[in-house]
Design a protein around this motif. Structure first.
Motif, PDB file in Angstrom:
ATOM      1  N   UNK A  44      19.786  57.274  84.174  1.00  0.00           N
ATOM      2  CA  UNK A  44      20.202  56.817  82.723  1.00  0.00           C
ATOM      3  C   UNK A  44      21.958  56.764  82.876  1.00  0.00           C
ATOM      4  N   UNK A  45      22.526  56.892  84.000  1.00  0.00           N
ATOM      5  CA  UNK A  45      23.885  56.613  84.047  1.00  0.00           C
ATOM      6  C   UNK A  45      24.283  55.158  83.777  1.00  0.00           C
ATOM      7  N   UNK A  46      23.003  53.991  83.859  1.00  0.00           N
ATOM      8  CA  UNK A  46      23.207  52.780  83.764  1.00  0.00           C
ATOM      9  C   UNK A  46      23.478  52.461  82.126  1.00  0.00           C
ATOM     10  N   UNK A  47      22.945  53.489  81.527  1.00  0.00           N
ATOM     11  CA  UNK A  47      23.213  53.293  79.987  1.00  0.00           C
ATOM     12  C   UNK A  47      24.577  53.334  79.445  1.00  0.00           C
ATOM     13  N   UNK A  48      25.478  54.253  80.289  1.00  0.00           N
ATOM     14  CA  UNK A  48      26.912  54.279  79.811  1.00  0.00           C
ATOM     15  C   UNK A  48      27.488  52.733  79.822  1.00  0.00           C
ATOM     16  N   UNK A  49      27.180  51.979  80.755  1.00  0.00           N
ATOM     17  CA  UNK A  49      27.746  50.582  80.532  1.00  0.00           C
ATOM     18  C   UNK A  49      27.297  49.837  79.340  1.00  0.00           C
ATOM     19  N   UNK A  50      26.166  50.066  78.958  1.00  0.00           N
ATOM     20  CA  UNK A  50      25.652  49.495  77.423  1.00  0.00           C
ATOM     21  C   UNK A  50      26.271  50.134  76.326  1.00  0.00           C
ATOM     22  N   UNK A  51      26.656  51.583  76.460  1.00  0.00           N
ATOM     23  CA  UNK A  51      27.469  52.140  75.431  1.00  0.00           C
ATOM     24  C   UNK A  51      29.055  51.691  75.167  1.00  0.00           C
ATOM     25  N   UNK A  52      29.267  51.181  76.149  1.00  0.00           N
ATOM     26  CA  UNK A  52      30.707  50.408  76.221  1.00  0.00           C
ATOM     27  C   UNK A  52      30.816  49.105  75.574  1.00  0.00           C
ATOM     28  N   UNK A  53      29.654  48.505  75.343  1.00  0.00           N
ATOM     29  CA  UNK A  53      29.695  47.300  74.459  1.00  0.00           C
ATOM     30  C   UNK A  53      30.203  47.435  73.138  1.00  0.00           C
ATOM     31  N   UNK A  54      31.344  46.625  72.661  1.00  0.00           N
ATOM     32  CA  UNK A  54      31.831  46.842  71.504  1.00  0.00           C
ATOM     33  C   UNK A  54      30.695  47.060  70.147  1.00  0.00           C
ATOM     34  N   UNK A  55      29.979  46.319  69.908  1.00  0.00           N
ATOM     35  CA  UNK A  55      28.844  46.637  69.039  1.00  0.00           C
ATOM     36  C   UNK A  55      28.256  48.056  69.056  1.00  0.00           C
ATOM     37  N   UNK A  56      27.826  48.035  70.303  1.00  0.00           N
ATOM     38  CA  UNK A  56      27.065  49.233  70.767  1.00  0.00           C
ATOM     39  C   UNK A  56      27.791  50.588  70.286  1.00  0.00           C
ATOM     40  N   UNK A  57      29.064  50.422  70.676  1.00  0.00           N
ATOM     41  CA  UNK A  57      29.961  51.547  70.674  1.00  0.00           C
ATOM     42  C   UNK A  57      30.011  51.747  68.946  1.00  0.00           C
ATOM     43  N   UNK A  58      30.429  50.635  68.335  1.00  0.00           N
ATOM     44  CA  UNK A  58      30.803  50.888  66.880  1.00  0.00           C
ATOM     45  C   UNK A  58      29.464  51.576  66.263  1.00  0.00           C
ATOM     46  N   UNK A  59      28.322  51.272  66.513  1.00  0.00           N
ATOM     47  CA  UNK A  59      27.091  51.694  65.918  1.00  0.00           C
ATOM     48  C   UNK A  59      26.905  53.301  66.336  1.00  0.00           C
ATOM     49  N   UNK A  60      27.336  53.448  67.529  1.00  0.00           N
ATOM     50  CA  UNK A  60      27.205  55.042  67.906  1.00  0.00           C
ATOM     51  C   UNK A  60      28.146  55.773  67.011  1.00  0.00           C
ATOM     52  N   UNK A  61      29.450  55.253  66.958  1.00  0.00           N
ATOM     53  CA  UNK A  61      30.314  55.964  66.116  1.00  0.00           C
ATOM     54  C   UNK A  61      29.880  56.116  64.577  1.00  0.00           C
ATOM     55  N   UNK A  62      29.211  55.034  64.167  1.00  0.00           N
ATOM     56  CA  UNK A  62      28.999  55.071  62.868  1.00  0.00           C
ATOM     57  C   UNK A  62      27.758  56.130  62.721  1.00  0.00           C
ATOM     58  N   UNK A  63      26.795  55.995  63.437  1.00  0.00           N
ATOM     59  CA  UNK A  63      25.599  57.172  63.602  1.00  0.00           C
ATOM     60  C   UNK A  63      26.205  58.465  63.732  1.00  0.00           C
ATOM     61  N   UNK A  64      26.922  58.773  64.447  1.00  0.00           N
ATOM     62  CA  UNK A  64      27.412  60.148  64.555  1.00  0.00           C
ATOM     63  C   UNK A  64      28.175  60.630  63.366  1.00  0.00           C
TER      64      UNK A  64
END
Length: 490
Positions: A44-64
């Motif tokens: 699952x460490x490969x998903x950390x690079x996905x979380x660094x995508x600007x749009x994915x990161x913005x969605x994560x912050x909005x969701x939290x």
């Protein structure tokens, strides 16, 4: 030949990995069934690079942020007050908001272990820290128990002690104890989106400006051609160039390049829309054709997603509270921690109260203070209207006197002159009381009195008639007490 077996205990599980023909359970470690991780051969460490995508990161912050914006608190329930106060004090020292933020990593990776550190303080064993650890450090065995990969046990992992790790998970099952990862659904949209951006930039760099075409005579040498090529490059970068006298330069625009550029833009926007649907439940911010109805529908889906994430956080925190109570007060009931949207609850309660009020319900100031948090002095007390605060002539009929009195009672007491009203109403009071007192004196019994009052004040509404009768009965009771006292003597 068909054989049947019976389970020794009626409550024991019959279908287990130990008994089933499951080749994934041959070892001591159960592999993560995520098909993407199997295909990539990674964890699952490969998903950390996905979380660094600007749009994915913005969605994560909005969701939290949507979950952290909820109100939270501890409900004593059936637990003792001393236990509830102790648990509330412990949670206050742990910074629950930070813990909730760590728990919300579970929907992203499927599972998120959090290590709990315990220490004895003031006669109690309490957690002093709750820290999230990288999910790739852990695995599950065929019994779905969490194991830590260490240097001593790099393959099978070490079995962990009880009450040491919280394990919030998203949609975990017996078949998949690792849970479902939202970032796995964003992997290919992120990869294709990055590829689309790269081709888009290359296209813009290549076709975004006009082509400079230089012309030389056929007799030009290779050195002259190279000199002209260098001049054209300088023309593109610096805007100036030198060419021979017998040469020429022409700027050529590519036809139809805007339509080609739209293809890359549509690819990138489509990938961003897919990511938004996975992470927030809606792509209304990506769709140009969205309208008010679709936006409201998207908000409902986002609210449901927020509530689902909140349930994961609430479950993990309540598990920690259960451990605290079991360690310090074995067998005692534990208080319950919860999260809620206060604004949404207030709106629902206000709508319900409005419907009840239209149906005839009357609410007290105590209800408003308890239900909506008003403080003492915020609400004005509603004084009950007096029996007959009316103005009428002494010779008026009894029903006319009472009707005028109750009509005056409907006036706003703030706007009326209190002193004038009191002095002017004295005559009406005396007239009204004299009329009722006369009826009481002439009545043989209460039945006769009731009949006389009904005949005199029958034109009043039921509420006003009840008040008049109550006053008459009170006068009759006082008159009877006075007669008994007169007969008894001093």
């Amino acid at each position: 030949m068909i054989t049947t077996t019976r389970c020794a205990l009626p409550g024991a599980d019959l279908a287990t990995r130990v008994r089933a023909l499951d080749f994934n359970a041959l070892g001591l470690v159960l592999p993560n069934p995520d098909p993407l991780l199997k295909e990539l051969g990674q964890d699952v460490a490969v998903y950390r690079n996905i979380a660094r995508d600007p749009h994915v990161g913005a969605c994560i912050r909005r969701r939290k942020a949507a979950v952290k914006a909820l109100d939270c608190g501890l409900d004593r329930g059936r637990s003792r007050s001393r236990i509830a106060r102790a648990v509330e004090d412990i949670l206050g020292k742990l910074d629950v908001r930070r813990i909730v933020g760590q728990i919300l990593e579970a929907p992203l990776y499927g599972y998120q272990p959090l290590e709990v550190s315990w220490r004895g303080v003031g006669g109690l064993t309490m957690p002093i820290s709750v820290e999230a650890k990288p999910p790739e450090w852990f695995s599950f065995d065929p019994e779905n128990q969490l194991r830590l990969k260490t240097w001593d046990a790099p393959m099978d992992g070490e079995l962990l002690p009880a009450r040491k790790f919280l394990l919030p998970r998203q949609d975990a099952t017996y078949q998949n104890p690792y849970g479902l990862s939202d970032l796995s659904l964003c992997y290919w949209p992120v990869i294709f989106g990055k590829g689309g951006k790269r081709f888009w930039l290359t296209f813009a760099e290549k076709y975004g400006s006009a082509f400079a075409v230089g012309k030389l005579p056929r007799t030009a040498t290779d050195a002259e051609r190279q000199m002209l090529l260098d001049g054209l490059e300088a023309l593109i970068s610096d805007g100036v160039a030198t060419v021979p006298d017998d040469g020429s330069v022409e700027l050529v625009e590519m036809a139809g390049k805007s339509a080609s550029a739209d293809l890359y833009e549509r690819l990138v926007m489509h990938c961003r829309g897919e990511i938004s649907i996975v992470m927030t439940g809606t792509n209304q911010t990506m769709e140009a054709s969205s309208n008010k109805a679709s936006a409201h529908a998207g908000m409902d889906v986002a609210r449901d997603l927020r509530d689902s994430d909140a349930e994961i956080a609430v479950s993990a925190v309540n598990q920690l509270i259960r451990w605290i109570v079991d360690v310090n007060w074995p067998g005692a009931d534990a208080p319950v921690w919860s999260m809620w949207d206060q604004e949404e609850q207030d709106e629902l309660q206000a709508q319900r109260d409005e419907r009840n009020a239209k149906s005839g319900a009357k609410f007290t100031n105590a209800y408003w203070m308890r239900g909506y948090g008003y403080q003492e002095g915020d609400l004005q007390e509603q004084a009950a209207p007096p029996l007959v605060p009316a103005l009428a002539g002494a010779g008026a009929a009894p029903a006319d006197v009472a009707s005028a009195a109750f009509a005056e009672a409907a006036a706003d007491p703030i706007e009326a002159d209190t002193a004038t009203l009191a002095s002017a109403a004295a005559a009406s009071w005396r007239t009204m009381l004299a009329q009722i007192q006369s009826m009481v004196a002439s009545a043989a019994d209460l039945t006769a009195l009731q009949r006389t009052l009904t005949d005199a004040y029958g034109s009043l509404d039921s509420a006003q008639l009840v008040r008049v009768m109550a006053a008459a009965y009170a006068l009759a009771e006082l008159r009877g007490m006075s007669d008994v006292q007169d007969e008894a003597g001093p």
